[in-house]
Design a protein around this motif. Structure first.
Motif, short mmCIF file in Angstrom:
data_model
loop_
_atom_site.label_atom_id
_atom_site.label_comp_id
_atom_site.label_asym_id
_atom_site.label_seq_id
_atom_site.Cartn_x
_atom_site.Cartn_y
_atom_site.Cartn_z
N ALA A 1 10.16 0.56 10.55
CA ALA A 1 8.78 1.14 10.90
C ALA A 1 8.00 1.37 9.60
O ALA A 1 6.92 1.33 9.18
N ASP A 2 8.96 2.23 8.85
CA ASP A 2 8.30 2.59 7.42
C ASP A 2 7.96 1.53 6.44
O ASP A 2 7.67 1.53 5.20
N ASP A 3 8.38 0.12 6.65
CA ASP A 3 8.15 -1.01 5.93
C ASP A 3 7.08 -1.75 6.42
O ASP A 3 6.88 -2.90 5.93
N VAL A 4 6.44 -1.31 7.11
CA VAL A 4 5.04 -1.70 7.95
C VAL A 4 3.71 -0.88 7.70
O VAL A 4 4.13 0.16 8.22
N LYS A 5 2.74 -1.42 7.19
CA LYS A 5 1.81 -0.51 6.93
C LYS A 5 0.46 -1.07 7.76
O LYS A 5 0.27 -1.92 7.96
N ILE A 6 -0.09 -0.16 8.50
CA ILE A 6 -1.37 -0.62 9.51
C ILE A 6 -2.59 -0.37 8.76
O ILE A 6 -2.84 0.83 8.21
N ILE A 7 -3.02 -1.38 8.18
CA ILE A 7 -4.31 -1.45 7.40
C ILE A 7 -5.59 -1.05 8.26
O ILE A 7 -6.38 -0.51 7.43
N ALA A 8 -5.75 -1.72 9.31
CA ALA A 8 -6.83 -1.35 10.02
C ALA A 8 -6.55 -1.45 11.57
O ALA A 8 -5.54 -2.11 11.98
N ILE B 1 -8.01 -4.86 17.73
CA ILE B 1 -7.72 -5.41 16.38
C ILE B 1 -6.75 -4.66 15.67
O ILE B 1 -7.05 -3.42 15.44
N ARG B 2 -5.85 -5.26 14.98
CA ARG B 2 -4.88 -4.51 14.33
C ARG B 2 -4.47 -5.47 13.10
O ARG B 2 -4.10 -6.61 13.39
N VAL B 3 -4.31 -4.91 11.92
CA VAL B 3 -4.13 -5.56 10.73
C VAL B 3 -2.87 -4.94 10.25
O VAL B 3 -2.95 -3.71 9.92
N LEU B 4 -1.62 -5.64 10.06
CA LEU B 4 -0.54 -5.21 9.56
C LEU B 4 -0.20 -5.60 8.09
O LEU B 4 -0.24 -6.93 8.16
N GLU B 5 0.52 -4.98 7.51
CA GLU B 5 1.06 -5.53 6.23
C GLU B 5 2.48 -4.97 6.09
O GLU B 5 3.06 -4.20 6.10
N GLY C 1 6.27 -9.58 3.16
CA GLY C 1 5.15 -9.90 2.31
C GLY C 1 4.00 -10.33 3.09
O GLY C 1 2.82 -10.85 2.48
N ALA C 2 4.18 -10.43 4.50
CA ALA C 2 3.09 -11.16 5.13
C ALA C 2 2.16 -10.09 5.67
O ALA C 2 2.47 -9.13 5.84
N ARG C 3 0.89 -10.51 5.88
CA ARG C 3 -0.12 -9.66 6.42
C ARG C 3 -0.41 -10.55 7.77
O ARG C 3 -0.78 -11.85 7.74
N LEU C 4 -0.55 -9.61 8.84
CA LEU C 4 -0.59 -10.06 10.10
C LEU C 4 -2.02 -9.64 10.84
O LEU C 4 -2.24 -8.41 10.81
#
Length: 292
Positions: A61-68, A77-81, A92-95
């Motif tokens: 979980a600490d390797d995934v950042k919620i950008i929006a 809508i959610r944007v994850l990095e 390295g993906a943005r989802l």
């Protein structure tokens, strides 16, 4: 300018509690068949025991950042990095996640176009289409469009998206604005809730429809209509219109499958392969007639 060939990407799910079956080859070209792409969060590193990781492991979980994260009129809508350092296919993906269950509608990487997900299969379509622009219904953040523009210098794409908030997110977090500026005469994006009504009149003679019809991997918001039910209903509806000129490509396995449908007579397979980059040729032999 109205497109005459239609591609319709439909989301692949992110399932927080289901292992990720996707395989990524470390060779220059694909050696394994991409499968339905599921995304699983595992406990933070501090709570995890040390062990050798495989591709079936979740991302800490600490390797995934919620950008929006917000709700629009049509979507959650959610944007994850995902961290570049994590040992996982999505490193390295943005989802882009939409809907309650959190289905993946777009995926992008900073230094490569191929995603090793079903989006790559859509990039096999242009060589078997008649001349003319390509339409993408359900544009998302532009994963399929980016790949096609990169691989086919003559391709012109018209993309439609129902939700203006999705396009706003795509421009801000998925470099769609940069893509539009790079291809001002080849990429046109519209927000239009009535796209489906225009589908038939947009398809010219010889044009085709390629659509991800989903499967058991798709986590449905309505428990009475899971991904398998939706897939079968979609294929039956398409079969009524296109009859024997309907083909299906299946990814994954029965427990976690996803399928793509293609309309029109199959072209000569050897000619089709010769027109494709080596990394996409293996998809050609995977198409089978829809049997009902």
């Amino acid at each position: 300018m109205i497109p005459h060939q239609i591609q319709i990407p439909i989301p692949i799910p992110i399932q927080p509690l289901v292992p990720c079956p996707i395989q990524i080859s470390r060779l220059p070209f694909h050696r394994t068949t991409p499968k339905p792409s599921n995304f699983r969060l595992s406990p933070p590193k501090s709570q995890s025991t040390h062990q050798t990781k495989t591709q079936d492991d979740g991302v800490p979980a600490d390797d995934v950042k919620i950008i929006a994260k917000f709700r629009s009129r049509y979507n959650y809508i959610r944007v994850l990095e995902v961290s570049k350092k994590v040992d996982h296919p999505f490193a390295g993906a943005r989802l882009l996640l939409l809907d309650g269950p959190g289905n993946i509608h777009s995926i992008s990487y900073l230094f490569r176009s191929l995603t090793n997900t079903y989006f790559d299969a859509f990039a096999t379509l242009p060589p078997i289409l008649p001349p003319g622009p390509i339409g993408i219904l359900g544009f998302g953040a532009g994963s399929a469009a980016r790949l096609i523009l990169d691989l086919y210098p003559e391709a012109v794409i018209h993309g439609w998206e129902l939700d203006p908030s999705v396009i706003k997110v795509a421009r801000e977090f998925f470099a769609l604005e940069k893509l539009e500026k790079s291809y001002p005469d080849r990429l046109f994006v519209y927000v239009d809730p009535n796209t489906w009504e225009k589908l038939r009149q947009c398809l010219r003679k010889g044009g085709r429809i390629m659509v991800n019809v989903g499967g058991s991997c798709v986590e449905a918001e309505d428990s009475r209509r899971d991904g398998k039910v939706v897939m079968e209903a979609t294929l039956k509806a398409m079969h009524k219109v296109f009859g024997k000129k309907l083909y299906v490509l299946s990814l994954g396995n029965r427990k976690d499958d996803s399928s793509i449908a293609l309309t029109g007579e199959l072209p000569d397979l050897d000619d089709w392969k010769r027109a494709l980059p080596r990394s996409l040729k293996f998809y050609v032999n995977m198409w089978v007639p829809y049997s009902g």
